[in-house]
Design an enzyme around this catalytic site. Sequence first.
Site, PDB file in Angstrom:
ATOM      1  N   ASN A 185       0.078   3.663   5.895  1.00  0.00           N
ATOM      2  CA  ASN A 185       0.725   3.927   7.181  1.00  0.00           C
ATOM      3  C   ASN A 185       2.122   3.349   7.104  1.00  0.00           C
ATOM      4  OD1 ASN A 185      -0.819   5.042   9.421  1.00  0.00           O
ATOM      5  ND2 ASN A 185      -2.194   3.324   9.144  1.00  0.00           N
ATOM      6  N   SER A 244      -1.507  -1.219   6.024  1.00  0.00           N
ATOM      7  CA  SER A 244      -0.646  -1.434   4.870  1.00  0.00           C
ATOM      8  C   SER A 244       0.305  -0.272   4.725  1.00  0.00           C
ATOM      9  CB  SER A 244      -1.498  -1.540   3.614  1.00  0.00           C
ATOM     10  OG  SER A 244      -2.068  -0.276   3.360  1.00  0.00           O
ATOM     11  N   LYS A 245       1.442  -0.579   4.148  1.00  0.00           N
ATOM     12  CA  LYS A 245       2.467   0.455   4.024  1.00  0.00           C
ATOM     13  C   LYS A 245       2.040   1.578   3.084  1.00  0.00           C
ATOM     14  CE  LYS A 245       4.860  -2.343   0.656  1.00  0.00           C
ATOM     15  NZ  LYS A 245       5.898  -3.322   0.434  1.00  0.00           N
ATOM     16  N   ARG A 246       1.034   1.314   2.281  1.00  0.00           N
ATOM     17  CA  ARG A 246       0.575   2.382   1.395  1.00  0.00           C
ATOM     18  C   ARG A 246      -0.150   3.468   2.176  1.00  0.00           C
ATOM     19  NH1 ARG A 246       1.021  -1.916  -0.903  1.00  0.00           N
ATOM     20  NH2 ARG A 246       2.495  -1.979  -2.614  1.00  0.00           N
ATOM     21  N   GLU A 262      12.605  -0.787  -1.707  1.00  0.00           N
ATOM     22  CA  GLU A 262      12.137  -1.637  -0.611  1.00  0.00           C
ATOM     23  C   GLU A 262      12.558  -3.084  -0.805  1.00  0.00           C
ATOM     24  OE1 GLU A 262       8.197   0.425   1.150  1.00  0.00           O
ATOM     25  OE2 GLU A 262       7.909  -1.210  -0.263  1.00  0.00           O
TER      26      GLU A 262
END
Length: 484
Positions: free
Chosen positions: A261, A257-259, A412
Amino acid sequence: MPSSARPVRVRIAPSPTGDPHVGTAYIALFNYVFAKKQGGTFVLRIEDTDQSRARGDSEQMIYDALHWTGLSWDEGPDVGGPFGPYRQSERAQHYKDHVGILLAKGEAYRCFCTAERLAKVRIQQQAEKKNPGYDRHCRDADPAEGARRASEGEAHVVRMKVPLSGDIVVKDELRGPVTISSEQLDDQVLLKSDGLPTYHLANVVDDHLMEITHVIRAEEWISSTPKHVLLYQAFGWEPPLFFHMPLLRNSDKSKISKRKNPVSINYYRDIGILPQAMLNFLGLMGWSFGDDKEKFTLAEMIDAFAWEKVSLGGPVFNLEKLTWLNEKYIHDLDYSQLADTVMGWRLNKDYLVKVLPLVRERIKKLDELVPAIEYFFSGDLDYTAVLADMKVPDVAGKDVGKALLELVEKLEAKEGFAAPMIEEVSRQWVEATGWKSKNAFMLLRLAVTGRKASPPLFETMSVLGKEITRRRLRSAAELLGKAG
Ligand code: GLU
């Protein structure tokens, strides 16, 4: 002819809903390698039927990012091919025709239930602690009556008539057969009231019409496969073989997840990961070359490829490993190749002409240039020297961090990364925080440049690019969150 005996055709089917995801490159790699190994065809199809989630710039970014990795496809919206169009939004008629086939066969039915009725059913099911799902209210209505109401323009969806009992056997080539009871499945919507198909219908119809023999996709789609198998049965088609690759994971084993990585391929490009290293790294995700060999080229991977070497334990998207590999690839380059690589990255005129207008007035001699623009060429910054200044009066660090993350989310959600957009979003954000603009913008400046004085902030963010900017805002947010 069984799928395995037909000419091999594989595909990736990304939805253009955001930045190009490393997971897309990962799945593309395995499709590409398998196609090459088998002398088959690799198709790229754009699944853009969910108009509410589609983002205009996303499709081109998918092509650019995949090309950057070095992968290419034989058929797709951008290159054409004999099975086009390859963009689902241009294939609406196929889906309508195929829904017609299912309706005629009695494998699907029109459902006229309103959103209000469905909401009531859901509340009732919750109250009775029943599994949520459609109560099949319209399933046994007279089809002729349904056709009449539809022809009069009454809003409706078309649902799949899932068998009320019996087992569905889904064979995943990597996992073996899994049997699930059809009682667990809902009467899935196939065609929405706007006339567009759902993922399931469009995916199956297209895989069939495009003569896909092997569906190689991420594990997250495995729960959709029983529905797909039922659809193949309903049409009387032979299904492709299914391979669900293990999901990429964060180091805590949660789904990537972007949180935790950066997940955009462009981030890795912008921090100077070499495309060969990226592909090699993705090739290590769930697959092993054998003999503990970790560094290999794409050609070597094709040569050594075998499904038996896939392991299903969740591969960890480990940045240290990626960096380790990247280092090796850098060391392999001779100095001239390295110079070309660095110039192809950011040390080139295209990038400098974006940076220089922001710093020209700040230098008196050329020898001041490199120190002045250093942060335009780095990835993560060291905030140690400015941490004490990264604060907003009377606001706890963790709340400042939270607010910064909200700004990241807002940025985003937008297309592109032009300065006027960044300015507008940032100003609205500052207003929403209620902080003094002076304080808020200093915080952003420190997070983005690591310095108290910098060229105009929004232009700087735009030139740095979406990926590096977001990463720095996230890192600063994390640091402030830790500081309490
Ligand atoms: N559109 C789906 C995606 O975004 C495709 C999944 C599949 O390969 O079936 O990944």
